[in-house]
Each structure stands twice: as C-alpha cells, then as structure tokens.
Design a protein around this motif. Structure first.
Motif, PDB file in Angstrom:
ATOM      1  N   ASP A  21      -7.871  -5.952  11.908  1.00 40.32           N
ATOM      2  CA  ASP A  21      -6.476  -5.966  11.461  1.00 40.32           C
ATOM      3  C   ASP A  21      -6.325  -5.568   9.994  1.00 40.32           C
ATOM      4  N   VAL A  22      -7.438  -5.178   9.342  1.00 35.68           N
ATOM      5  CA  VAL A  22      -7.406  -4.822   7.918  1.00 35.68           C
ATOM      6  C   VAL A  22      -7.705  -3.332   7.761  1.00 35.68           C
ATOM      7  N   THR A  23      -6.902  -2.671   6.917  1.00 39.91           N
ATOM      8  CA  THR A  23      -7.136  -1.267   6.585  1.00 39.91           C
ATOM      9  C   THR A  23      -7.806  -1.209   5.230  1.00 39.91           C
ATOM     10  N   HIS A  24      -8.940  -0.522   5.154  1.00 42.63           N
ATOM     11  CA  HIS A  24      -9.672  -0.376   3.903  1.00 42.63           C
ATOM     12  C   HIS A  24      -9.304   0.943   3.240  1.00 42.63           C
ATOM     13  N   LEU A  25      -9.501   0.986   1.932  1.00 41.65           N
ATOM     14  CA  LEU A  25      -9.238   2.193   1.160  1.00 41.65           C
ATOM     15  C   LEU A  25     -10.560   2.786   0.699  1.00 41.65           C
ATOM     16  N   GLY A  26     -10.547   4.096   0.466  1.00 44.75           N
ATOM     17  CA  GLY A  26     -11.733   4.776  -0.017  1.00 44.75           C
ATOM     18  C   GLY A  26     -11.329   6.023  -0.772  1.00 44.75           C
ATOM     19  N   ARG A  27     -12.322   6.791  -1.208  1.00 43.92           N
ATOM     20  CA  ARG A  27     -12.020   8.046  -1.888  1.00 43.92           C
ATOM     21  C   ARG A  27     -11.465   9.019  -0.861  1.00 43.92           C
TER      22      ARG A  27
END
Length: 77
Positions: A21-27
């Motif tokens: 249920d969590v969206t992660h961020l990245g480059r």
C-alpha cells in the motif's frame, strides 16, 4: 571438483516488497529504465522494489523526507 567459497558467490539482489500500500520514490531516470526493462529499482529510502501503478497509495515517509531534504540543500550550493 572445485569448491566455491561463500565470498565468491554473487547473488542477485532480492526485491523488498514490504508494504504493497506504499509507493516509493526514486531517481526518475532509474525508475523509467527499470520500468521499461521490467526490473526493480533502488528507492530513495534504500529498498529494491518493482514500480507499481500509483493509484491512491500513501507515499513512503522516508522517501519523502529524503526528497524534501535534498530540495532544501539545492538552494545552499
């Protein structure tokens, strides 16, 4: 027959799908390349995950904190 020492064994990294249920961020460039190739990417909080459709999932707090800190530092350089 030759025995391979554990230090000589190379394992592929295992993706960490800790919370669906969590969206992660990245480059952005790394995420785009990983999505096209169907591979996982390293997030800003240090996890290896597959990109998921955003939808209405909550964002990873550690990734957001990292992004906020980096944007504050840009003005100081």
């Amino acid at each position: 027959m030759e025995t391979i020492a554990p230090s000589e064994t190379v394992l592929d990294p295992i993706p960490e799908d800790d919370d669906p249920d969590v969206t992660h961020l990245g480059r952005k460039d790394e995420m785009e390349a990983a999505r096209k190739a169907g591979n996982p990417f390293w997030t800003l909080c240090g996890k290896l995950v597959y990109e998921r459709r955003r939808g209405d999932r909550k964002r990873c707090r550690a990734c957001e904190d990292f992004t906020r800190d980096m944007s504050r530092r840009k003005g100081r350089d």
